[in-house]
Design an enzyme around this catalytic site. Structure first.
Site, short mmCIF file in Angstrom:
data_model
loop_
_atom_site.label_atom_id
_atom_site.label_comp_id
_atom_site.label_asym_id
_atom_site.label_seq_id
_atom_site.Cartn_x
_atom_site.Cartn_y
_atom_site.Cartn_z
N SER A 136 -4.82 -9.22 -12.67
CA SER A 136 -5.17 -7.95 -12.10
C SER A 136 -5.98 -8.03 -10.81
CB SER A 136 -5.97 -7.14 -13.12
OG SER A 136 -7.19 -7.77 -13.40
N SER A 153 -6.48 -12.99 -15.01
CA SER A 153 -6.56 -12.07 -13.86
C SER A 153 -7.21 -12.63 -12.60
CB SER A 153 -7.29 -10.79 -14.27
OG SER A 153 -6.42 -9.95 -15.00
N LYS A 198 -14.11 -7.22 -6.40
CA LYS A 198 -13.09 -6.46 -7.14
C LYS A 198 -13.68 -5.12 -7.55
CE LYS A 198 -10.03 -7.13 -11.16
NZ LYS A 198 -9.68 -8.05 -12.27
#
Lengths: 484, 95
Positions: free
Chosen positions: A153, A177, A78
């Site tokens: 997210s 997330s 990420k």
């Protein structure tokens, strides 16, 4: 079978037996990326050259007999975890050109284990969001329905694992997330206990809630990644020095002797019929596998959302104070005044959701409101934590849906922040309590994925993996691939 | 809890966050709505309940005060928007 559809453990067997090389695997994954990226847009940065050179090194390690289960396996990280020499944007204009001078601890550990880094994944800006629509760079599409959000997210990580752009990916989870996008994309997402995985090199959002974890194609892979990233790290002062087991030992396809609680507060208002049906069937399956299942009440659940959205923005506004346009990141120069430069750097560097949370957090901490909002939220946090502690006196784990809905339409909630916040309603109490939560594919409603969340007491990762593994072996929902 | 325009302006100043007129009005409405929903917290009896700052009880974490290698100055300054003679260059602080 396509090489990009392999799990880590399947690929590892083939690599070990020299039936494939890491170079072949990496090329297959790169080709897959080139093919699906046009449709889903999960990646901020693709590090093709680096990947191929790491794959070559991995092949050398394998032929030398010096390898781990992750050696030569293509992975994604990420874009809020620092990667030395590789742009780390947080999907924000603020960090669009930021090149970290060091690796996050998790990246360092995975590199030592022989990871082939394929690139960095898209996310909601600074990890603030539930749909990846808050990325300042571009939006990511759900492979199960391209007009739908992938969750967030860590939306890019979830999509990339679901489509074969990597065999596994790292995400971060502050209020859901990792788990919510994993549920929305039908992959396995694991948020470990707070302090289990080092956060050194993770761009801070809400420091008492943030935790890093893996997104994988199955539960075995989740255990394999956890074996590498779970550790004590002196560079993260909230890292807990607690023994790290071999998580693969917990993968037993049987639930006899386990007591599971089903909290009724997670099955009420706002929950879609399709999600509820999938969950009822899943719970029946857990009973069939030998678990004792009983209803439990967690009455403070309904206050978790408000407590979370006071605590998280308050911590975020303090963490984001560092973006001043002086040390790194976007910097507004067209003015002579220092104060003006500071305000405009933040005005043009941050997107709307980040600004919203900075204002909310600053308000909750400001004179006259601190007691009514921030302190009150922290006290409610204690009550939520205690309620879980009580539940875990009676139960080995608690089972809930990961999200009350299936993936929603792109654009559906962008203008209504409160509705967007509600999509984390099942996952954020777990961050408030600092406990681990695992999301596993539980089935489909109208062709869209539904995730099941398994929650346990601090450091009960093994129990959660066992439950996830048994359920996965009995159902195989995660083996379905999106129609791309 | 309705936020006034002045309150949003004041908070934005505390956070050193520039806002356009349009943003100011939009956030004022949205945040008022959010805060109104958060009133629900006032229903919870928290008498004698201590606050939780961190979910896992950790004592103050200290380390030995020992020198160890750090990043080179050039690496630290590599991302600086403006630098001069090995320092971060800022706008005039005193006018």
């Amino acid at each position: 079978m396509n090489l990009y559809d392999l799990t880590i453990h399947q690929a590892h067997q083939l690599l070990k037996n020299r039936e494939i090389s890491s170079i072949e695997l990496t090329k297959a994954v790169l080709e897959r990326s080139a093919q699906v990226e046009k449709k889903v847009r999960a990646l901020v940065t693709i590090t093709e050259e680096l990947a191929l050179s790491e794959a070559e090194k991995a092949d050398k390690r394998i032929s030398d007999g010096d390898f781990t289960p992750l050696t030569g396996i293509p992975a994604l990280v990420k874009d809020n975890m620092c990667t030395k020499g590789i742009r780390t944007t947080c999907s924000s204009k603020m960090l669009e050109n930021f090149i970290p001078p060091y690796d996050a601890t998790v990246v360092e550990k995975l590199r030592e284990a022989g990871m082939v880094l394929m690139g960095k994944t898209n996310m909601d800006e600074f990890a603030m969001g539930s749909s990846t629509e808050n990325s300042a760079l571009f939006i990511t599409h759900n492979p199960w329905g391209l007009d739908r959000v992938p969750g967030g997210s860590s939306g890019g990580s979830a999509v990339a694992v679901a489509t074969g752009e990597a065999l596994y990916a790292l995400g971060s989870d502050t209020g859901g997330s990792i788990r919510q996008p994993a549920g929305f994309c039908s992959v396995v997402g694991f948020k470990p206990t707070y302090g289990r995985v080092s956060r050194y090199g993770l761009v801070a959002f809400a420091s008492s809630l943030d935790q890093i974890g893996p997104l994988t194609k199955d539960v075995t892979d989740s255990a394999l990644v956890m074996n590498v990233i779970a550790s004590y790290d002196a560079r993260d002062s909230t890292s807990v020095n607690y023994p790290v087991p071999d998580y693969t030992k917990s993968l037993v396809p049987d639930l006899h002797g386990l007591r599971l609680g089903i909290p009724r507060e997670y099955f009420v208002e706002g929950m879609e019929k399709g999600v509820e049906e999938v969950m009822r069937t899943a719970i029946a399956k857990l009973k069939e596998l030998g678990a004792t299942v009983e209803e439990v009440s967690l009455p403070h659940t309904k206050y978790a959302l408000a407590a979370y959205y006071i605590i998280a923005p308050s911590e975020a506004m303090a963490n984001l104070a560092r973006y001043d346009g002086v040390k790194y990141g976007f910097s507004f120069q067209e003015t002579e005044s220092m104060w003006d430069a500071l305000e405009k750097t933040r005005q043009f560097g941050f997107g709307p959701e980040v600004k919203r949370r900075i204002i909310l957090g600053t308000y909750a901490l400001s004179a006259g409101y601190y007691d009514a909002y921030y302190l009150k939220a922290q006290k409610v946090r204690t009550l939520i934590r205690r309620e879980f502690e009580d539940a875990f006196e009676r139960f080995d784990a608690v089972v809930t849906p990961t999200s009350p809905t299936v993936p929603f339409k792109i654009g559906e909630k962008v203008d209504d922040p409160l509705q967007m916040y509600l999509s984390d309603v099942c996952t954020l109490p777990i961050n408030i309590a600092g406990i681990p939560g695992l999301s596993i594919p539980a089935g489909f409603a109208d062709g869209l994925p539904v995730g099941m969340q398994v929650i346990g007491k601090p450091f009960s990762e093994e129990t959660l993996l066992r439950i996830g593994f048994a359920y996965e072996q009995a159902t195989g929902w995660g083996e379905r691939k999106p129609p791309l | 809890m309705k936020l006034s325009r002045e309150e949003v302006v004041h908070i934005a100043l505390l956070a050193r966050l520039g806002l356009s007129e349009e943003e100011l009005e939009k956030f004022r409405g949205q945040l008022s709505n959010i805060l109104e929903n958060f009133e629900v917290l006032q229903q919870v009896d928290t008498t004698d309940v201590p606050p939780t700052a961190y979910p896992i009880p950790l004592e103050n974490v200290l380390r030995k005060d020992e020198a160890s290698p750090s990043l080179a100055q050039s690496e630290i300054l590599a991302n600086a928007p403006r630098e001069e003679e090995g320092c971060f260059r800022v706008k005039a602080v005193l006018e």
